[in-house]
Each structure stands twice: as structure tokens, then as C-alpha cells.
Design a protein around this motif. Sequence first.
Motif, PDB file in Angstrom:
ATOM      1  N   VAL A   1       0.821  -1.166   0.141  1.00 30.90           N
ATOM      2  CA  VAL A   1      -0.013  -0.137   0.018  1.00 30.90           C
ATOM      3  C   VAL A   1       0.938   1.321   0.106  1.00 30.90           C
ATOM      4  CG1 VAL A   1      -1.710   1.332   1.320  1.00 30.90           C
ATOM      5  CG2 VAL A   1      -1.832  -1.084   1.219  1.00 30.90           C
ATOM      6  N   THR A   2       0.644   2.213  -0.991  1.00 32.15           N
ATOM      7  CA  THR A   2       1.332   3.503  -1.045  1.00 32.15           C
ATOM      8  C   THR A   2       0.247   4.701  -1.134  1.00 32.15           C
ATOM      9  OG1 THR A   2       1.684   3.366  -3.484  1.00 32.15           O
ATOM     10  CG2 THR A   2       3.213   2.468  -2.177  1.00 32.15           C
ATOM     11  N   CYS A   3       0.824   5.544  -0.702  1.00 26.37           N
ATOM     12  CA  CYS A   3       0.261   6.879  -0.795  1.00 26.37           C
ATOM     13  C   CYS A   3       1.292   8.114  -1.276  1.00 26.37           C
ATOM     14  CB  CYS A   3      -0.387   7.396   0.473  1.00 26.37           C
ATOM     15  SG  CYS A   3      -1.241   9.185   0.522  1.00 26.37           S
ATOM     16  N   TYR A   4       0.900   8.759  -2.364  1.00 26.39           N
ATOM     17  CA  TYR A   4       2.017   9.539  -2.989  1.00 26.39           C
ATOM     18  C   TYR A   4       0.938  10.729  -3.458  1.00 26.39           C
ATOM     19  CZ  TYR A   4       5.055  10.913  -6.753  1.00 26.39           C
ATOM     20  OH  TYR A   4       5.904  11.697  -7.579  1.00 26.39           O
ATOM     21  N   ASP A   5       1.823  11.905  -2.990  1.00 27.03           N
ATOM     22  CA  ASP A   5       1.339  13.184  -3.602  1.00 27.03           C
ATOM     23  C   ASP A   5       2.004  13.790  -4.863  1.00 27.03           C
ATOM     24  OD1 ASP A   5       0.748  15.978  -4.111  1.00 27.03           O
ATOM     25  OD2 ASP A   5       1.277  16.435  -2.228  1.00 27.03           O
ATOM     26  N   ALA A   6       1.386  13.570  -5.926  1.00 29.34           N
ATOM     27  CA  ALA A   6       1.968  13.818  -7.195  1.00 29.34           C
ATOM     28  C   ALA A   6       2.257  15.583  -7.726  1.00 29.34           C
ATOM     29  CB  ALA A   6       1.307  13.253  -8.531  1.00 29.34           C
ATOM     30  N   ASP A   7       1.585  16.074  -6.809  1.00 23.15           N
ATOM     31  CA  ASP A   7       1.395  17.597  -7.025  1.00 23.15           C
ATOM     32  C   ASP A   7       2.388  18.229  -6.138  1.00 23.15           C
ATOM     33  OD1 ASP A   7      -0.457  17.151  -9.123  1.00 23.15           O
ATOM     34  OD2 ASP A   7      -1.905  16.929  -7.417  1.00 23.15           O
ATOM     35  N   ALA A   8       3.236  17.500  -5.104  1.00 27.04           N
ATOM     36  CA  ALA A   8       3.911  18.249  -4.434  1.00 27.04           C
ATOM     37  C   ALA A   8       5.063  19.004  -4.928  1.00 27.04           C
ATOM     38  CB  ALA A   8       4.932  17.219  -3.411  1.00 27.04           C
TER      39      ALA A   8
ATOM     40  N   ASN B   1       8.565   7.418   5.416  1.00 24.22           N
ATOM     41  CA  ASN B   1       7.926   8.366   4.364  1.00 24.22           C
ATOM     42  C   ASN B   1       9.086   9.670   3.941  1.00 24.22           C
ATOM     43  OD1 ASN B   1       7.698  10.639   6.149  1.00 24.22           O
ATOM     44  ND2 ASN B   1       5.586   9.630   6.850  1.00 24.22           N
ATOM     45  N   ASP B   2       8.716  10.586   2.964  1.00 21.60           N
ATOM     46  CA  ASP B   2       9.442  11.520   2.562  1.00 21.60           C
ATOM     47  C   ASP B   2       9.870  12.541   3.667  1.00 21.60           C
ATOM     48  OD1 ASP B   2      10.318  10.290   0.264  1.00 21.60           O
ATOM     49  OD2 ASP B   2       9.147  11.836  -0.968  1.00 21.60           O
ATOM     50  N   ALA B   3       9.189  12.557   4.721  1.00 16.57           N
ATOM     51  CA  ALA B   3       9.615  13.109   6.035  1.00 16.57           C
ATOM     52  C   ALA B   3      10.479  12.628   7.125  1.00 16.57           C
ATOM     53  CB  ALA B   3       8.257  13.895   6.712  1.00 16.57           C
ATOM     54  N   GLY B   4      10.662  11.237   6.747  1.00 17.11           N
ATOM     55  CA  GLY B   4      11.405  10.427   7.653  1.00 17.11           C
ATOM     56  C   GLY B   4      10.770   9.329   8.604  1.00 17.11           C
ATOM     57  N   GLN B   5       9.510   9.779   8.508  1.00 16.55           N
ATOM     58  CA  GLN B   5       8.640   8.786   9.588  1.00 16.55           C
ATOM     59  C   GLN B   5       8.301   7.582   9.044  1.00 16.55           C
ATOM     60  OE1 GLN B   5       5.643  11.605  10.126  1.00 16.55           O
ATOM     61  NE2 GLN B   5       6.469  12.579  12.012  1.00 16.55           N
ATOM     62  N   ALA B   6       8.407   6.461   9.896  1.00 12.77           N
ATOM     63  CA  ALA B   6       7.979   5.341   9.347  1.00 12.77           C
ATOM     64  C   ALA B   6       6.518   5.081   9.735  1.00 12.77           C
ATOM     65  CB  ALA B   6       8.591   4.221   9.791  1.00 12.77           C
ATOM     66  N   GLY B   7       5.856   5.488   8.761  1.00  9.73           N
ATOM     67  CA  GLY B   7       4.336   5.686   9.112  1.00  9.73           C
ATOM     68  C   GLY B   7       3.678   6.582   8.108  1.00  9.73           C
ATOM     69  N   TYR B   8       2.438   6.717   8.249  1.00  8.46           N
ATOM     70  CA  TYR B   8       1.431   7.625   7.462  1.00  8.46           C
ATOM     71  C   TYR B   8       1.602   8.948   7.631  1.00  8.46           C
ATOM     72  CZ  TYR B   8      -2.460   9.979   5.227  1.00  8.46           C
ATOM     73  OH  TYR B   8      -3.538  10.955   4.499  1.00  8.46           O
ATOM     74  N   LEU B   9       1.963   9.907   6.860  1.00  6.80           N
ATOM     75  CA  LEU B   9       1.940  11.456   6.989  1.00  6.80           C
ATOM     76  C   LEU B   9       0.905  11.914   6.244  1.00  6.80           C
ATOM     77  CD1 LEU B   9       3.579  13.867   8.191  1.00  6.80           C
ATOM     78  CD2 LEU B   9       4.387  13.963   5.911  1.00  6.80           C
ATOM     79  N   GLY B  10       0.115  12.794   6.966  1.00  6.18           N
ATOM     80  CA  GLY B  10      -0.972  13.375   6.201  1.00  6.18           C
ATOM     81  C   GLY B  10      -0.957  14.243   5.272  1.00  6.18           C
ATOM     82  N   ALA B  11      -1.866  14.634   4.518  1.00  2.00           N
ATOM     83  CA  ALA B  11      -1.769  16.004   3.547  1.00  2.00           C
ATOM     84  C   ALA B  11      -1.527  17.339   4.268  1.00  2.00           C
ATOM     85  CB  ALA B  11      -3.311  15.980   2.791  1.00  2.00           C
ATOM     86  N   ALA B  12      -0.611  17.842   3.615  1.00  2.00           N
ATOM     87  CA  ALA B  12      -0.318  19.185   3.989  1.00  2.00           C
ATOM     88  C   ALA B  12       0.548  20.006   2.906  1.00  2.00           C
ATOM     89  CB  ALA B  12       0.849  19.221   5.352  1.00  2.00           C
ATOM     90  N   PRO B  13      -0.381  20.117   1.831  1.00  2.00           N
ATOM     91  CA  PRO B  13       0.123  20.887   0.517  1.00  2.00           C
ATOM     92  C   PRO B  13       0.412  22.507   1.124  1.00  2.00           C
ATOM     93  CG  PRO B  13      -2.078  20.715   0.134  1.00  2.00           C
ATOM     94  CD  PRO B  13      -1.673  19.982   1.295  1.00  2.00           C
ATOM     95  N   PRO B  14       1.506  23.305   0.585  1.00  2.00           N
ATOM     96  CA  PRO B  14       1.855  24.596   0.889  1.00  2.00           C
ATOM     97  C   PRO B  14       0.483  25.481   0.774  1.00  2.00           C
ATOM     98  CG  PRO B  14       3.395  23.673  -0.482  1.00  2.00           C
ATOM     99  CD  PRO B  14       2.162  22.725  -0.611  1.00  2.00           C
ATOM    100  N   PRO B  15       0.069  26.327   1.781  1.00  2.00           N
ATOM    101  CA  PRO B  15      -0.890  27.144   1.733  1.00  2.00           C
ATOM    102  C   PRO B  15      -1.146  27.914   0.250  1.00  2.00           C
ATOM    103  CG  PRO B  15      -0.017  27.352   3.807  1.00  2.00           C
ATOM    104  CD  PRO B  15       0.795  26.523   2.952  1.00  2.00           C
ATOM    105  N   GLY B  16      -2.122  28.108  -0.298  1.00  2.00           N
ATOM    106  CA  GLY B  16      -2.387  28.818  -1.597  1.00  2.00           C
ATOM    107  C   GLY B  16      -1.614  28.066  -2.814  1.00  2.00           C
ATOM    108  N   HIS B  17      -1.253  26.563  -2.650  1.00  2.00           N
ATOM    109  CA  HIS B  17      -1.016  25.673  -3.639  1.00  2.00           C
ATOM    110  C   HIS B  17      -1.891  25.072  -4.588  1.00  2.00           C
ATOM    111  CE1 HIS B  17       2.175  22.935  -5.801  1.00  2.00           C
ATOM    112  NE2 HIS B  17       2.886  24.024  -5.790  1.00  2.00           N
ATOM    113  N   GLY B  18      -3.129  25.144  -4.136  1.00  2.00           N
ATOM    114  CA  GLY B  18      -4.053  24.606  -4.733  1.00  2.00           C
ATOM    115  C   GLY B  18      -4.281  23.002  -4.215  1.00  2.00           C
ATOM    116  N   ALA B  19      -5.279  22.494  -4.812  1.00  2.00           N
ATOM    117  CA  ALA B  19      -5.526  20.962  -4.708  1.00  2.00           C
ATOM    118  C   ALA B  19      -4.413  20.053  -5.077  1.00  2.00           C
ATOM    119  CB  ALA B  19      -7.093  20.746  -4.878  1.00  2.00           C
TER     120      ALA B  19
END
Length: 179
Positions: free
Chosen positions: A64-71, A113-131
Motif C-alpha cells: 500500500v502506498t500513498c503518493y502526492d504527485a502535485d508536491a 515516508n519522505d518526511a523520515g517517519q516510518a508511518g503515514y504522514l497526512g496531507a499538507a500542501p503549501p497554503p495557496g498551492h491549490g488542491a
Amino acid sequence: MTHPFDPYSVLPPVPQFTLRSTDIADGQTLDIAQCSGLFGGPGQDRSPQLAWEGYPDGTRSFAVTCYDADAPTVSGFWHWAVYDIPASVHELPADAGAVGGKNLPVGAKVLANDAGQAGYLGAAPPPGHGAHRYFFVVHALDVPTLDIAPDATPAWLGFQLLGHALARATLTPVYATPV
């Protein structure tokens, strides 16, 4: 700023199967529970409940993976990467992605994950960056385990999945941080 590109479109095609969730849906906004609290927001970093069916005969494990392609990076952002989920498991409860993998099924392994945590990191796009789109994908694999070092990256897992994927199932919710 959301881009229409589907990162899975560049991989060899594989059959699809069904992925359901009581917490997320295609095109729907993520709940605060699936958003990140790491950056000072109200998020809970709680992975969504996921259940799957209709995967091919011969499936020997899942990833199972979760990936933000719009980061706003040239490589996107991996939020979650789990592998060696036994073939007998067809559901992950909400918060299975707790840091350290303590809520995962026996035998399953989690990468940082890409924040260095072995677990799920929730969504947090930069403010104003859109969906941003969050690709939650269950991969049906032809092997019971993958030979992956515990300090490997989710991108390395993705490369290993390439040669073992029998099918995949995807849900793609969205989230935009309020300005």
C-alpha cells in the motif's frame, strides 16, 4: 497547483481491482483526520480505512502506498509505503499507518515516508498551492515478500513493485490547505 498527469500512466499497464474506504473517495476532499499535524496544523496523520477485493488469483502479498504527485518537488512526495502485507489480509483499519507500524498486520513492513517517519504522514500542501491529489494505491504482488532493506526509500519500493505487480487498485482524494 494541480496537474492532470497520472504518475501510474507511465508504468506498464496492469489489471485494476476494487479499493473501497469509509474515510476517502475519488476526487473528494480529505478529512482533517487524514491531514498532517506535523506542520502545526490541526491534522491527525491518521491513515484511512482501506478494503480491497477482486484482485487476481495468484496474489501472494500486497503493498500500500500513498503518493502526492502535485508536491512542489521534482519527485513528488511519498506519504506512506507498506509492503509484505500477507495475501490473507484484505483490509487495513483506520490508523494502520501509525508511526512504527504498530497497527499493521503481522508480517507487514513500513518504510520511512519522505518526511523520515516510518508511518503515514497526512496531507499538507503549501497554503495557496491549490488542491493536491493523493494516490492511495493497493498493489497485488506475485511474491509473498520483497527483498527490501528497512532503510530503503518508497521510490525504491516502487521500483521493486514494477516487476511484481499483478494488478493495482487506486483511490485519489484531494486536499488544499486553506490560505
